[in-house]
Design a protein around this motif. Structure first.
Motif, PDB file in Angstrom:
ATOM      1  N   GLY A   1     -45.359  11.129 -12.189  1.00 17.25           N
ATOM      2  CA  GLY A   1     -44.946  12.242 -12.077  1.00 17.25           C
ATOM      3  C   GLY A   1     -43.455  11.982 -12.162  1.00 17.25           C
ATOM      4  N   ALA A   2     -42.879  13.513 -11.911  1.00 16.95           N
ATOM      5  CA  ALA A   2     -41.365  13.848 -12.097  1.00 16.95           C
ATOM      6  C   ALA A   2     -41.066  14.934 -11.161  1.00 16.95           C
ATOM      7  N   VAL A   3     -39.899  15.235 -10.718  1.00 19.41           N
ATOM      8  CA  VAL A   3     -39.560  16.228 -10.027  1.00 19.41           C
ATOM      9  C   VAL A   3     -37.916  16.943 -10.384  1.00 19.41           C
ATOM     10  N   SER A   4     -37.962  18.182 -10.048  1.00 20.21           N
ATOM     11  CA  SER A   4     -36.862  18.774 -10.811  1.00 20.21           C
ATOM     12  C   SER A   4     -35.812  18.583  -9.478  1.00 20.21           C
ATOM     13  N   ILE A   5     -34.641  18.170  -9.846  1.00 18.27           N
ATOM     14  CA  ILE A   5     -33.760  17.543  -8.734  1.00 18.27           C
ATOM     15  C   ILE A   5     -32.451  18.840  -8.650  1.00 18.27           C
ATOM     16  N   LEU A   6     -32.297  19.448  -9.873  1.00 17.57           N
ATOM     17  CA  LEU A   6     -31.421  20.592 -10.033  1.00 17.57           C
ATOM     18  C   LEU A   6     -31.582  21.428 -11.001  1.00 17.57           C
ATOM     19  N   SER A   7     -31.063  22.775 -11.027  1.00 16.68           N
ATOM     20  CA  SER A   7     -31.481  23.633 -11.989  1.00 16.68           C
ATOM     21  C   SER A   7     -30.191  24.296 -12.215  1.00 16.68           C
TER      22      SER A   7
ATOM     23  N   ASN B   1     -21.591  39.143 -15.252  1.00 12.19           N
ATOM     24  CA  ASN B   1     -22.850  38.245 -15.326  1.00 12.19           C
ATOM     25  C   ASN B   1     -22.548  37.202 -14.248  1.00 12.19           C
ATOM     26  N   THR B   2     -23.716  36.625 -13.822  1.00 15.69           N
ATOM     27  CA  THR B   2     -23.716  35.453 -12.913  1.00 15.69           C
ATOM     28  C   THR B   2     -24.448  34.200 -13.540  1.00 15.69           C
ATOM     29  N   GLY B   3     -24.199  33.093 -12.885  1.00 19.63           N
ATOM     30  CA  GLY B   3     -24.992  32.073 -13.139  1.00 19.63           C
ATOM     31  C   GLY B   3     -24.786  31.063 -12.004  1.00 19.63           C
ATOM     32  N   CYS B   4     -25.658  29.984 -12.141  1.00 23.60           N
ATOM     33  CA  CYS B   4     -25.438  28.950 -10.914  1.00 23.60           C
ATOM     34  C   CYS B   4     -25.935  27.686 -11.151  1.00 23.60           C
ATOM     35  N   ILE B   5     -25.524  26.833 -10.594  1.00 26.02           N
ATOM     36  CA  ILE B   5     -26.127  25.249 -10.614  1.00 26.02           C
ATOM     37  C   ILE B   5     -26.449  24.967  -9.082  1.00 26.02           C
TER      38      ILE B   5
ATOM     39  N   VAL C   1     -19.284  32.728 -17.735  1.00 24.72           N
ATOM     40  CA  VAL C   1     -20.334  32.278 -17.249  1.00 24.72           C
ATOM     41  C   VAL C   1     -21.113  31.435 -18.404  1.00 24.72           C
ATOM     42  N   ARG C   2     -21.118  31.910 -19.381  1.00 23.65           N
ATOM     43  CA  ARG C   2     -21.804  30.862 -20.521  1.00 23.65           C
ATOM     44  C   ARG C   2     -20.731  29.511 -20.542  1.00 23.65           C
ATOM     45  N   GLU C   3     -19.606  29.787 -20.567  1.00 24.97           N
ATOM     46  CA  GLU C   3     -18.790  28.254 -20.783  1.00 24.97           C
ATOM     47  C   GLU C   3     -19.097  27.276 -19.371  1.00 24.97           C
ATOM     48  N   THR C   4     -19.228  28.074 -18.246  1.00 24.64           N
ATOM     49  CA  THR C   4     -19.392  26.959 -17.046  1.00 24.64           C
ATOM     50  C   THR C   4     -20.722  26.584 -17.108  1.00 24.64           C
ATOM     51  N   ARG C   5     -21.642  27.382 -17.725  1.00 20.48           N
ATOM     52  CA  ARG C   5     -23.011  26.721 -17.887  1.00 20.48           C
ATOM     53  C   ARG C   5     -23.032  25.521 -18.825  1.00 20.48           C
ATOM     54  N   SER C   6     -22.419  25.567 -19.635  1.00 23.60           N
ATOM     55  CA  SER C   6     -22.218  24.610 -21.127  1.00 23.60           C
ATOM     56  C   SER C   6     -21.549  23.347 -20.233  1.00 23.60           C
ATOM     57  N   ARG C   7     -20.753  23.525 -19.548  1.00 29.67           N
ATOM     58  CA  ARG C   7     -19.890  22.487 -18.960  1.00 29.67           C
ATOM     59  C   ARG C   7     -20.616  21.810 -17.763  1.00 29.67           C
ATOM     60  N   CYS C   8     -21.595  22.456 -17.011  1.00 29.42           N
ATOM     61  CA  CYS C   8     -22.292  21.820 -15.932  1.00 29.42           C
ATOM     62  C   CYS C   8     -23.322  20.941 -16.742  1.00 29.42           C
TER      63      CYS C   8
ATOM     64  N   GLY D   1     -16.502  20.157  -8.034  1.00 22.52           N
ATOM     65  CA  GLY D   1     -15.289  20.902  -7.575  1.00 22.52           C
ATOM     66  C   GLY D   1     -14.088  20.751  -8.503  1.00 22.52           C
ATOM     67  N   PRO D   2     -13.627  19.793  -8.836  1.00 28.22           N
ATOM     68  CA  PRO D   2     -12.269  19.708  -9.501  1.00 28.22           C
ATOM     69  C   PRO D   2     -12.425  20.565 -10.994  1.00 28.22           C
ATOM     70  N   GLU D   3     -13.489  20.768 -11.468  1.00 28.17           N
ATOM     71  CA  GLU D   3     -13.761  21.339 -12.610  1.00 28.17           C
ATOM     72  C   GLU D   3     -13.765  22.913 -12.480  1.00 28.17           C
ATOM     73  N   PHE D   4     -14.536  23.333 -11.477  1.00 32.97           N
ATOM     74  CA  PHE D   4     -14.468  24.781 -11.443  1.00 32.97           C
ATOM     75  C   PHE D   4     -13.696  25.174 -10.255  1.00 32.97           C
ATOM     76  N   THR D   5     -12.861  24.541  -9.254  1.00 30.86           N
ATOM     77  CA  THR D   5     -12.341  25.106  -8.195  1.00 30.86           C
ATOM     78  C   THR D   5     -12.989  26.152  -7.334  1.00 30.86           C
ATOM     79  N   PRO D   6     -14.403  25.911  -6.914  1.00 29.71           N
ATOM     80  CA  PRO D   6     -14.848  26.928  -6.240  1.00 29.71           C
ATOM     81  C   PRO D   6     -14.354  27.123  -4.923  1.00 29.71           C
ATOM     82  N   ARG D   7     -14.521  28.459  -4.423  1.00 34.90           N
ATOM     83  CA  ARG D   7     -14.085  28.774  -3.045  1.00 34.90           C
ATOM     84  C   ARG D   7     -15.233  28.532  -2.336  1.00 34.90           C
ATOM     85  N   GLU D   8     -15.034  27.944  -1.082  1.00 32.00           N
ATOM     86  CA  GLU D   8     -16.104  27.418  -0.244  1.00 32.00           C
ATOM     87  C   GLU D   8     -16.681  28.737   0.710  1.00 32.00           C
ATOM     88  N   GLU D   9     -17.983  28.872   1.091  1.00 28.57           N
ATOM     89  CA  GLU D   9     -18.385  29.814   1.805  1.00 28.57           C
ATOM     90  C   GLU D   9     -19.684  29.368   2.744  1.00 28.57           C
ATOM     91  N   ILE D  10     -19.755  29.638   3.892  1.00 29.45           N
ATOM     92  CA  ILE D  10     -20.736  29.288   4.537  1.00 29.45           C
ATOM     93  C   ILE D  10     -21.700  30.457   4.852  1.00 29.45           C
TER      94      ILE D  10
END
Lengths: 85, 401
Positions: free
Chosen positions: B329-335, B357-361, B269-276, B135-144
């Motif tokens: 085994g292993a499991v993906s917990i985030l992408s 462009n769009t991206g997400c975590i 979008v590339r910079e936010t991905r790198s920071r993520c 949150g503090p890094e990207f100050t996203p707006r919250e949506e439901i």
């Protein structure tokens, strides 16, 4: 027809680029702006192989220099020149 | 008794087929083999021998033909995964593992679990913790967002053609008083099950359970011109139907997916991905979440898997944190995903007239909780120091603690 024009025309047709799209230049990042996707990339590699007799493997194709029309054309011309000499 | 064991007790037919994988991706083939025909309860691969357990007799030749098709589909041109960071325990055998935990809830149907405390509390903690880190890094707006989405939106996003096997459709009864009365009469006479479907008139399907949270973010901005780079966050319950693969621990049909979504210029979008990815690596080290941050590709079910997968790997469009799930085994917990202009084109979203462009975590919160319990046990007093401190600080302010 020179390589640059050949590649520009191919991508313009493949991505259905509108005539008035002024973002579509020889230096635009084709992937960032959606002028090339996975299908387009495969089709372009086939075109270059067939029309220019230059084999661009996937490994080469995703290098930074291949993200623009100008970069791809320069690389194709360079490889074609190496073959000729 | 676990749902998988109950299902396997119904096994009446077993088939062994010899078919080599060649250069195909073994995990993808094994996963997709569960969808070859209806009624597959279990698939195993040992060497070149495939064993299928089914609920009913099937034509082995049909099974073999379809297996060959899947193996061909998942034969790729050698794109390989890149490991960005890896954090391993001294001895995996020393980790508690999930089998020893009594906190995993109740499986009410294959892939559907009801969770109790402390698991439920850990899931809420993880959601809060992700918001505090990102949150503090990207100050996203919250949506439901709703937990279901119009089929039309998924069609625009090419999700329907890329992942048909995962879709869970939603329908209501055909709105006709005679039909409603007939249904009510039937329901009052018997305990309804899938076997009664032929007696029920459903309305045409328009909605699908969310396969991912972020599609709503693009669909609600259809035809918008956004004025500045934007980050958005939301959490929804997502559904992915995975047939007999649900029997593997961590593969839930319904799960909580918290996402932070980025919309803007390619550089933003590339910079936010790198920071993520930096934040993910930092979190994994601080909390001692054993696993690895690796490049990945989506498990496209379509026949163009090879070209799409190679494209994703070569452009490093997708990274996952694969957490160890001991004992095996292993499991993906985030992408973390870069989509380029795919979704902005699909929904005609621009920024000052230009395609964006769009991206997400995205964080699979139940899987994340599974990983913590499997790696560090159910007793938070024995968790790694920083994880324990963060959890206890959060619990101190939790009205349910």
């Amino acid at each position: 027809m020179d390589t640059l024009t050949k590649i520009r025309d191919f991508i313009r047709n493949q991505a259905k680029v509108a005539a008035e799209d002024d973002l579509f230049t020889d230096d635009v990042d084709l992937l960032d702006y959606g002028y090339l996707d996975s299908f387009g990339t495969v089709a372009l590699i086939e075109l270059i192989d067939k029309e220019c007799n230059v084999d661009l493997s996937n490994v080469d194709f995703y290098d930074a220099q291949f993200r623009t029309i100008a970069g791809i054309a320069a690389a194709v011309d360079e490889r074609a020149g190496q073959k000729a000499s | 008794m676990k749902e998988r064991d109950k299902r396997l007790r119904k096994v009446s037919h077993s088939y062994k087929l010899d078919r080599s994988l060649g250069d195909a991706n073994a995990d993808q083939c094994l996963y997709a083999a569960a969808f070859l025909i209806p009624g597959i309860l279990d698939v195993k691969l040992s060497g070149d021998t495939w064993t299928f357990q089914t609920t009913h007799p099937v034509n082995p030749q049909l099974l073999d033909d379809r297996l060959a098709k899947i193996i061909e589909r998942y034969t790729t041109a050698g794109a390989s995964s890149e490991v960005l960071m890896e954090l391993l325990p001294e001895r995996v055998e020393d980790l508690p593992g999930l089998e020893s935990s009594e906190t995993l809830g109740q499986e009410i149907a294959l892939g559907l679990n009801v969770f109790d405390a402390p698991f439920a509390r850990i899931v809420r903690f993880l959601d809060d913790a992700m918001l505090r880190r990102f949150g503090p890094e990207f100050t996203p707006r919250e949506e439901i967002y709703p937990n279901v989405i119009p089929m039309e939106s998924l069609s625009r996003a090419n999700h329907l053609s890329g992942f048909p096997e995962h879709l869970n459709f939603v329908s209501h009864l055909h709105s006709d008083v005679e039909n409603l009365d007939a249904f009510a009469a039937l329901a009052s006479e018997t305990i309804l099950s899938a076997a009664d479907n032929s007696k029920i008139q459903f309305a045409p399907t328009e909605l699908v359970h969310n396969p991912s949270t972020c599609y709503h973010c693009y669909a609600r901005r259809k035809n918008d011109d956004i004025k500045m780079d934007t980050a958005v966050t939301a959490i929804t319950k997502c559904h992915r139907y995975e047939a007999s693969n649900h029997s593997q621990l961590g593969r839930l049909m319904e799960f909580s997916l918290r996402e932070v979504i980025f919309l803007g210029t390619p550089d933003y979008v590339r910079e936010t991905r790198s920071r993520c990815l930096d934040i993910v690596a930092e979190m994994a080290r601080e909390w001692s979440i054993f696993g690895s941050l690796v490049s990945a590709s989506d498990p496209f079910f379509s026949s163009d898997y090879a070209s799409k997968s190679t494209h994703q790997y070569r452009l490093a469009l997708k990274y996952e944190y694969k957490a160890l799930l001991p004992p095996h085994g292993a499991v993906s917990i985030l992408s973390s995903n870069l989509h380029g202009p795919t979704f902005s084109k699909a929904f005609s979203i621009t920024q000052n007239g230009r395609p964006i462009n769009t991206g997400c975590i995205g964080f699979g919160l139940e899987r994340f909780a599974f990983a913590i319990l499997a790696q560090h046990g159910a007793d938070s007093d024995h968790w790694p120091a920083r994880l324990q401190a963060d959890y206890k600080t959060w619990c101190a302010n939790d009205p349910l603690s």
